[in-house]
Design an enzyme around this catalytic site. Structure first.
Site, PDB file in Angstrom:
ATOM      1  N   LYS A  49       0.835  -1.206   0.000  1.00 48.59           N
ATOM      2  CA  LYS A  49       0.000   0.000   0.000  1.00 48.59           C
ATOM      3  C   LYS A  49       0.870   1.257   0.000  1.00 48.59           C
ATOM      4  O   LYS A  49       0.627   2.201  -0.765  1.00 48.59           O
ATOM      5  CB  LYS A  49      -0.919   0.002   1.233  1.00 48.59           C
ATOM      6  CG  LYS A  49      -2.036  -1.016   1.170  1.00 48.59           C
ATOM      7  CD  LYS A  49      -2.844  -0.993   2.457  1.00 48.59           C
ATOM      8  CE  LYS A  49      -3.965  -2.017   2.447  1.00 48.59           C
ATOM      9  NZ  LYS A  49      -4.780  -1.960   3.686  1.00 48.59           N
ATOM     10  N   ALA A  67      -1.103   0.989   6.526  1.00 50.48           N
ATOM     11  CA  ALA A  67      -1.319  -0.060   7.523  1.00 50.48           C
ATOM     12  C   ALA A  67      -2.350  -1.053   7.002  1.00 50.48           C
ATOM     13  O   ALA A  67      -3.164  -0.729   6.138  1.00 50.48           O
ATOM     14  CB  ALA A  67      -1.786   0.541   8.845  1.00 50.48           C
ATOM     15  N   ASP A  68      -2.290  -2.247   7.555  1.00 49.74           N
ATOM     16  CA  ASP A  68      -3.280  -3.272   7.254  1.00 49.74           C
ATOM     17  C   ASP A  68      -3.515  -4.069   8.534  1.00 49.74           C
ATOM     18  O   ASP A  68      -2.550  -4.447   9.209  1.00 49.74           O
ATOM     19  CB  ASP A  68      -2.801  -4.193   6.136  1.00 49.74           C
ATOM     20  CG  ASP A  68      -3.927  -5.075   5.626  1.00 49.74           C
ATOM     21  OD1 ASP A  68      -4.747  -4.560   4.832  1.00 49.74           O
ATOM     22  OD2 ASP A  68      -4.005  -6.239   6.027  1.00 49.74           O
ATOM     23  N   THR A  69      -4.775  -4.296   8.880  1.00 46.76           N
ATOM     24  CA  THR A  69      -5.114  -4.995  10.121  1.00 46.76           C
ATOM     25  C   THR A  69      -5.962  -6.220   9.810  1.00 46.76           C
ATOM     26  O   THR A  69      -6.888  -6.152   8.998  1.00 46.76           O
ATOM     27  CB  THR A  69      -5.889  -4.067  11.081  1.00 46.76           C
ATOM     28  OG1 THR A  69      -5.083  -2.915  11.365  1.00 46.76           O
ATOM     29  CG2 THR A  69      -6.229  -4.765  12.387  1.00 46.76           C
ATOM     30  N   GLY A 104       0.046  -4.617  10.283  1.00 52.49           N
ATOM     31  CA  GLY A 104       1.293  -4.296   9.612  1.00 52.49           C
ATOM     32  C   GLY A 104       1.294  -2.807   9.358  1.00 52.49           C
ATOM     33  O   GLY A 104       0.287  -2.249   8.906  1.00 52.49           O
TER      34      GLY A 104
END
Length: 197
Positions: A49, A67-69, A104
């Site tokens: 991203k 970010a990625d959750t 992340g």
């Protein structure tokens, strides 16, 4: 600074921390790779991203934050529910058990990303354990009917009115469960800003 996310929770956390962010959501394929574990997935997606948005929208010295959750239990990744029935299924799976929330996070300077690629990316993965109370079907259905869990990974939001009633205990960063480990991220951003001075 660019935030490569349209998550209202991430935008709010960044602005509350004093960052003036421009919101440019990333459009990438989020399909897990074969044999990719949850930790590897969120780390890779955050970097992807950040790199995509840096290439499309970033200026030389501009920082891009991404970010990625995900929610994971027994190695299974629980994304956003497809519908109300899927949300009920997820919540039954989490009922009375401990699961992990992984985020992340990645920060990259646009100019460095253009020159060095992913090697320029600073990244980390934050993991928080979340224990749920045992949930009865009526409680699950009432929560799902509120609409609150339908756009959230794992079918709940800890910061929401209904979601906070499910959580017995957490071990780790609360804001990670919200979707952005802001204190750890702020330290990384400050480190990169100081390096540029």
């Amino acid at each position: 600074m660019i935030l490569a996310s349209q998550s209202p929770r991430r935008i709010e956390l960044m602005r509350e921390a004093g960052y003036d962010v421009v919101v440019e959501p990333a459009d990438i394929d989020e399909t897990p790779l074969p044999d990719e574990g949850p930790r590897e997935l969120v780390g890779r997606l955050a970097v992807s991203k950040a790199m995509a948005v840096a290439a499309q929208h970033g200026h030389e010295d501009e920082l891009v934050v991404a970010a990625d959750t995900i929610v994971t239990i027994d190695g299974e990744i629980l994304g956003k529910p497809a519908d109300a029935d899927d949300a009920c299924h997820m919540l039954r799976h989490l009922s009375g058990r401990t699961h992990q929330v992984m985020t992340g996070a990645c920060v990259v300077r646009a100019g460095e990303a253009a020159e060095a690629g992913e090697a320029a990316a600073r990244r980390f993965v934050e993991v928080t354990d979340v224990a749920f109370y045992p949930l009865i079907d009526e409680e699950i259905r009432r929560y799902v009917d509120s609409g609150e869990p339908l756009d959230k990974a794992g079918a709940y939001g800890i910061q929401g009115v209904g979601g906070r009633m499910l959580v017995k205990k957490i071990d780790g960063d609360y804001y990670n469960v919200v979707g952005l480990p802001i204190a750890r991220l702020a330290r990384l951003i400050d480190e990169m800003l100081n390096e540029a001075r």
